[in-house]
Design a protein around this motif. Sequence first.
Motif, PDB file in Angstrom:
ATOM      1  N   LEU A 155       0.834  -1.197   0.000  1.00 24.91           N
ATOM      2  CA  LEU A 155       0.000   0.000   0.000  1.00 24.91           C
ATOM      3  C   LEU A 155       0.873   1.252   0.000  1.00 24.91           C
ATOM      4  N   ARG A 156       0.300   2.360  -0.424  1.00 30.56           N
ATOM      5  CA  ARG A 156       0.989   3.651  -0.362  1.00 30.56           C
ATOM      6  C   ARG A 156       0.654   4.280   0.988  1.00 30.56           C
ATOM      7  N   ILE A 157       1.636   4.309   1.878  1.00 33.07           N
ATOM      8  CA  ILE A 157       1.419   4.785   3.249  1.00 33.07           C
ATOM      9  C   ILE A 157       1.846   6.253   3.342  1.00 33.07           C
ATOM     10  N   PRO A 158       0.930   7.169   3.660  1.00 38.03           N
ATOM     11  CA  PRO A 158       1.328   8.574   3.840  1.00 38.03           C
ATOM     12  C   PRO A 158       2.376   8.713   4.936  1.00 38.03           C
ATOM     13  N   ALA A 159       3.239   9.695   4.794  1.00 43.75           N
ATOM     14  CA  ALA A 159       4.396   9.835   5.687  1.00 43.75           C
ATOM     15  C   ALA A 159       3.997  10.047   7.142  1.00 43.75           C
ATOM     16  N   ASP A 160       2.876  10.723   7.395  1.00 45.95           N
ATOM     17  CA  ASP A 160       2.510  11.059   8.780  1.00 45.95           C
ATOM     18  C   ASP A 160       1.498  10.091   9.380  1.00 45.95           C
TER      19      ASP A 160
END
Length: 312
Positions: A155-160
């Motif tokens: 998955l594309r995990i947001p940085a925050d």
Amino acid sequence: MDLEIRHLRAVTAIADAGSLHKAARVLGVAQPTLTAQLRRIEESLGGTLFLRLPEGCRPTFLGHQLLARARPVLAEMNQLTDQMRAAARAERNSHLRIGSTPTHAVAPWLRLLSERFPEARPTVHAEASSCALLRMVAAGQLDAALVHEPEGCPLRIPADVRLRVLLEREPQLLGVFEHHPAARQKTVRLQDLADERWMIDKTADGEWEQLDRVLRAAGVTPQILHGDFATISMLVSTGQAVMVCNGTSTGRNGAVVRRLEGDPIAARWLLAARSDACLDAVYDDLVTAYREVADQAPLYKAIGPPVFGPTP
């Protein structure tokens, strides 16, 4: 006697007021009480903190040393108190917003959170796309979300966004019509499904890519149709297609679930939030909810109870 916050407050009040009499009024206590407290503090430390002079109290060298360390501690405690009061006000005036991709665990999870945090009035947002839920968490639109990551399709995990693993690897099941030949088997080979049409929701991130890869690796040229959950369920329950189901699925409305030989299709389940504190607040209830539905699931009756995973 160990120093406590109330002792630091008393010492700084005396220093700021310049006398025991004025400090006692500031603290709202009787002067003899404050005098006795100061004596106990000095006896505990083994030194004098204030010189008692006709014009009032003046800190000694030891007193100045204590004050230099006490003031930052008290300032931090005051800041912490203000922050917690603000958080309590926000909690009284806001909802606990959770999200989830499709899973039977959502209903008991919401029930448990409502029992634990009735003042937060928990709500749930269901969404097929794990990445959409993660974006909502990152944007502050959700407090926490349960998402699944198809094996081999990160998955594309947001940085925050912070993550905690619920299940490192959960085998996925086959959903078929109850009168389908595969329904008579405990485990089903992918090769025996070579002529089947597979229904899948393409908005579920990574599921199409995973299924296509797994079927081709098994020598099966996939016939994949796309639709929403309601359409998929209808076609499977009337024998017109087959589908991949979560490990907690039990089958219903004319459909049954069966295990695929070798468990070639799997997913990792993750809990996402913007802070570790939020993860801590909702994770244990999620584990309890997942255990509840797993107890009823054919997969876990066959392989044993789920093993919940560590923080990645």
